[in-house]
Design an enzyme around this catalytic site. Structure first.
Site, short mmCIF file in Angstrom:
data_model
loop_
_atom_site.label_atom_id
_atom_site.label_comp_id
_atom_site.label_asym_id
_atom_site.label_seq_id
_atom_site.Cartn_x
_atom_site.Cartn_y
_atom_site.Cartn_z
N PHE A 65 1.10 -1.14 0.02
CA PHE A 65 -0.06 0.05 0.07
C PHE A 65 0.97 1.15 -0.21
O PHE A 65 1.78 1.41 0.92
CB PHE A 65 -0.85 0.06 1.16
CG PHE A 65 -2.06 1.22 1.30
CD1 PHE A 65 -2.74 1.54 0.15
CD2 PHE A 65 -1.94 2.04 2.39
CE1 PHE A 65 -3.46 2.52 0.20
CE2 PHE A 65 -2.82 3.26 2.36
CZ PHE A 65 -3.81 3.21 1.31
N TYR A 67 1.02 5.43 0.07
CA TYR A 67 0.39 6.51 0.28
C TYR A 67 1.31 7.64 0.43
O TYR A 67 0.77 8.70 0.64
CB TYR A 67 -0.50 6.32 1.65
CG TYR A 67 0.58 5.84 2.76
CD1 TYR A 67 1.20 6.81 3.56
CD2 TYR A 67 1.02 4.65 2.97
CE1 TYR A 67 2.05 6.51 4.69
CE2 TYR A 67 1.99 4.24 4.06
CZ TYR A 67 2.54 5.31 4.82
OH TYR A 67 3.50 4.92 5.86
N GLY A 68 2.39 7.70 0.21
CA GLY A 68 3.37 8.68 0.36
C GLY A 68 4.52 8.69 -0.60
O GLY A 68 4.01 8.50 -2.05
N SER A 69 5.79 8.62 -0.54
CA SER A 69 6.91 8.54 -1.48
C SER A 69 6.81 7.43 -2.33
O SER A 69 7.40 7.33 -3.35
CB SER A 69 8.17 8.81 -0.70
OG SER A 69 8.47 7.47 0.10
N GLU A 142 12.73 1.51 4.03
CA GLU A 142 11.41 1.83 4.82
C GLU A 142 11.75 1.42 6.54
O GLU A 142 11.33 2.06 7.32
CB GLU A 142 10.36 1.35 4.72
CG GLU A 142 9.91 1.73 3.17
CD GLU A 142 9.47 3.22 2.97
OE1 GLU A 142 9.17 3.86 4.01
OE2 GLU A 142 9.71 3.70 1.83
#
Length: 243
Positions: A65, A67-69, A142
């Protein structure tokens, strides 16, 4: 499909945080090593995390998923993609950092998922042929520290063809020193000041809201945040042009 919450709505609008304002935050910053008081994840720990996730995948394809970078810089070849909404989660600048896009003298914030609301984004499928390598590369990017290995988890997202399980990077409440709630005004101040070897937090915010706007995704919290950051940067003295 359940109605999208106030935290994620679709609406066209104009950005306050411009590339010219972002340029004021960019400067050359030397590497300072790992985050203070955090232990860089070891190769063995990273391998164990990859094995754990592949075991939990039960032989099925792995979707992530974004949602940002990861939406505008996934870092791996994408086998497939689809629009998705994670209900019960929202994106927030809640990860306190002193490295990467910040320093100890000017700390900043990065995005993570927090519980509550809803979050529109994408799901990205890891290629089957290079799944293990791509997963390891993604986790190394991450999950940089041993103390935050539990900040990757499976979430259920809604797509146009039904529900799907996907990996997501979230703000684990057990890491309260790293992921405590930050009011928008305080977040704006941290984002406006922070720059590190990888660029500035304002640049990260700008690229994210531009990408969301292009996808017709309007996140109310991020939209207000970019407006606050823009106001703080506009209040700075204008840079002096070289003679």
């Amino acid at each position: 499909m359940p109605r999208t919450s106030f935290a994620t709505m679709r609406s066209p609008t104009n950005l306050h945080l411009t590339s010219d304002l972002v340029a004021r935050t960019l400067r050359t910053v030397e590497e300072e090593g790992p985050e203070p008081n955090w232990t860089p994840i070891s190769s063995d720990q990273l391998d164990g995390l990859v094995q754990r996730i592949e075991t939990e995948a039960r032989g099925e394809e792995i979707w992530v998923f974004a949602y940002g970078s990861l939406m505008w810089n996934p870092g791996f070849e994408i086998a497939a993609t689809d629009d998705a909404v994670a209900f019960g989660w929202h994106r927030a600048f809640s990860l306190r950092i002193e490295r990467l896009r910040a320093t100890s003298d000017a700390p900043g914030l990065m995005l993570a998922l927090q519980q509550g609301g809803s979050c529109s984004g994408l799901i990205l499928k890891l290629p089957h042929a290079t799944q293990s390598q791509d997963l390891r590369k993604l986790l190394a990017r991450e999950i940089r520290y041993a103390e935050v290995c539990d900040m990757v988890r499976w979430v259920t997202v809604r797509t146009g063809t039904g529900n799907r399980r996907a990996l997501a990077f979230w703000a684990c409440p057990r890491q309260s020193a790293l992921t405590e709630h930050v009011p928008l005004e305080e977040a704006a101040g941290l984002i406006a000041q922070a720059c590190g070897p990888a660029g500035s937090c304002a640049e990260y915010l700008h690229r994210t809201v531009v990408d969301l706007a292009e996808r017709q995704i309007f996140d109310a919290n991020l939209w207000q945040l970019q407006k606050l950051v823009a106001a703080k940067l506009e209040a700075l003295p204008s840079p002096i042009s070289p003679a």
